[in-house]
Design an enzyme around this catalytic site. Sequence first.
Site, PDB file in Angstrom:
ATOM      1  N   LYS A   1       0.956  -0.954  -0.028  1.00  0.00           N
ATOM      2  CA  LYS A   1       0.033  -0.052  -0.097  1.00  0.00           C
ATOM      3  C   LYS A   1       0.855   0.953  -0.149  1.00  0.00           C
ATOM      4  O   LYS A   1       0.995   1.836   0.865  1.00  0.00           O
ATOM      5  CB  LYS A   1      -0.906  -0.013   1.379  1.00  0.00           C
ATOM      6  CG  LYS A   1      -2.218  -0.479   1.141  1.00  0.00           C
ATOM      7  CD  LYS A   1      -3.167  -0.478   2.182  1.00  0.00           C
ATOM      8  CE  LYS A   1      -3.765   0.807   2.398  1.00  0.00           C
ATOM      9  NZ  LYS A   1      -5.095   1.004   1.463  1.00  0.00           N
TER      10      LYS A   1
HETATM   11  N1  PMP Z   1      -7.439  -2.713  -2.718  1.00  0.00           N
HETATM   12  C1  PMP Z   1      -6.811  -1.258  -2.824  1.00  0.00           C
HETATM   13  C2  PMP Z   1      -6.279  -0.432  -3.726  1.00  0.00           C
HETATM   14  C3  PMP Z   1      -7.120  -0.695  -1.391  1.00  0.00           C
HETATM   15  O1  PMP Z   1      -6.628   0.683  -1.317  1.00  0.00           O
HETATM   16  C4  PMP Z   1      -7.931  -1.470  -0.484  1.00  0.00           C
HETATM   17  C5  PMP Z   1      -8.191  -0.720   0.782  1.00  0.00           C
HETATM   18  N2  PMP Z   1      -6.968  -1.112   1.855  1.00  0.00           N
HETATM   19  C6  PMP Z   1      -8.414  -2.782  -0.604  1.00  0.00           C
HETATM   20  C7  PMP Z   1      -8.111  -3.201  -1.978  1.00  0.00           C
HETATM   21  C8  PMP Z   1      -9.007  -3.532   0.345  1.00  0.00           C
HETATM   22  O2  PMP Z   1      -8.152  -3.943   1.162  1.00  0.00           O
HETATM   23  P1  PMP Z   1      -8.553  -4.033   2.821  1.00  0.00           P
HETATM   24  O3  PMP Z   1      -9.697  -5.253   2.661  1.00  0.00           O
HETATM   25  O4  PMP Z   1      -7.353  -4.898   3.319  1.00  0.00           O
HETATM   26  O5  PMP Z   1      -8.966  -2.917   3.474  1.00  0.00           O
END
Ligand code: PMP
Length: 307
Positions: free
Chosen positions: A159
């Site tokens: 991220k």
């Molecule tokens: N894809 C992206 C690009 C994101 O920013 C997120 C949010 N964190 C997700 C998927 C979903 O991830 P998570 O379930 O860990 O929040």
Amino acid sequence: MSTPSKDLSYFEGNIIPAQNAKLSIQTHALQYGTSVFGGIRGYYNSDKKNLYVFRIKDHFKRLINSTKIMQLQFTKSPAELEEITIELLKQCGYHQNVYVRPIIYTSSLQLSPRFHDVPTEIGIYVLKLNDYLDTENGLTTCISSWRRIDDTTIPTMSKTSGGYVNSALAKSEAIQNGFDEAIFLDSKGLVSEGSAENIFIVRNGKIITPSLESSILEGITRRTIFELAKELGIDYEERSIARSELYIADEIFFSGTGVQVAWVKSVDKRIIADGKIGPISKKLQDLYFNVVKGNNQKFMHWLTPIY
Ligand code: PMP
């Protein structure tokens, strides 16, 4: 009367008033997007009078993995970050739903875009947050004209702040064209994910989501959906999804910490099935909300109580 909550952040090693957690405009990460971050939710359960943080260990493990992928120098362990966050939330004293944003950033005031040999800091701030997108009425979506950044361009399993320029382009385009959210195709033209959420389709009673080969972030909610599907006796599969499969899906929903579980009403103006929430999306959404709010004994191990 409960004591009023305090707006605090963790900044340069201390818990301080949020308005004092400020950086110089010269900060390396601000120039180059060389920071990695997380997004964690805490749900307040008013019957149990407790704030439950969802899958905190998994979130910090992924954050540290992001530093590893990007070669950011960072020495704190997931356990230390968990401890700091719990203390921060205790001191904030919120009795409502919150969103916690830890961000590890290159902190020096120096030039040259790079990850190696740059000192880092971690900041953690807390926002009051209920729904990020509508979870009840169905979202209108479009295929973005922007392709998802490829994992070989900016690693999508990390991220990384700079990667979110891609998300911002897609989100703005979708909103400006009258849609609620964008769906990215990957560099091969296969379905990837939303601007900040993973995507699932339902076909013939099975839930299907793009595999890690489609340049997605490996969502913690995505993994949660797999576990909840097992609990409900619903089959799931990770595989490539073609664009046209979206239009003929029986159901579509997004998963993510921010979006939670939100169903999709249309893609590119094509109504999905009968335009109502489908039975599988509904079952998964109901179970998800029960679990995250601390109303399901079986999944309490995912929750960290703050009080
Ligand atoms: N894809 C992206 C690009 C994101 O920013 C997120 C949010 N964190 C997700 C998927 C979903 O991830 P998570 O379930 O860990 O929040």
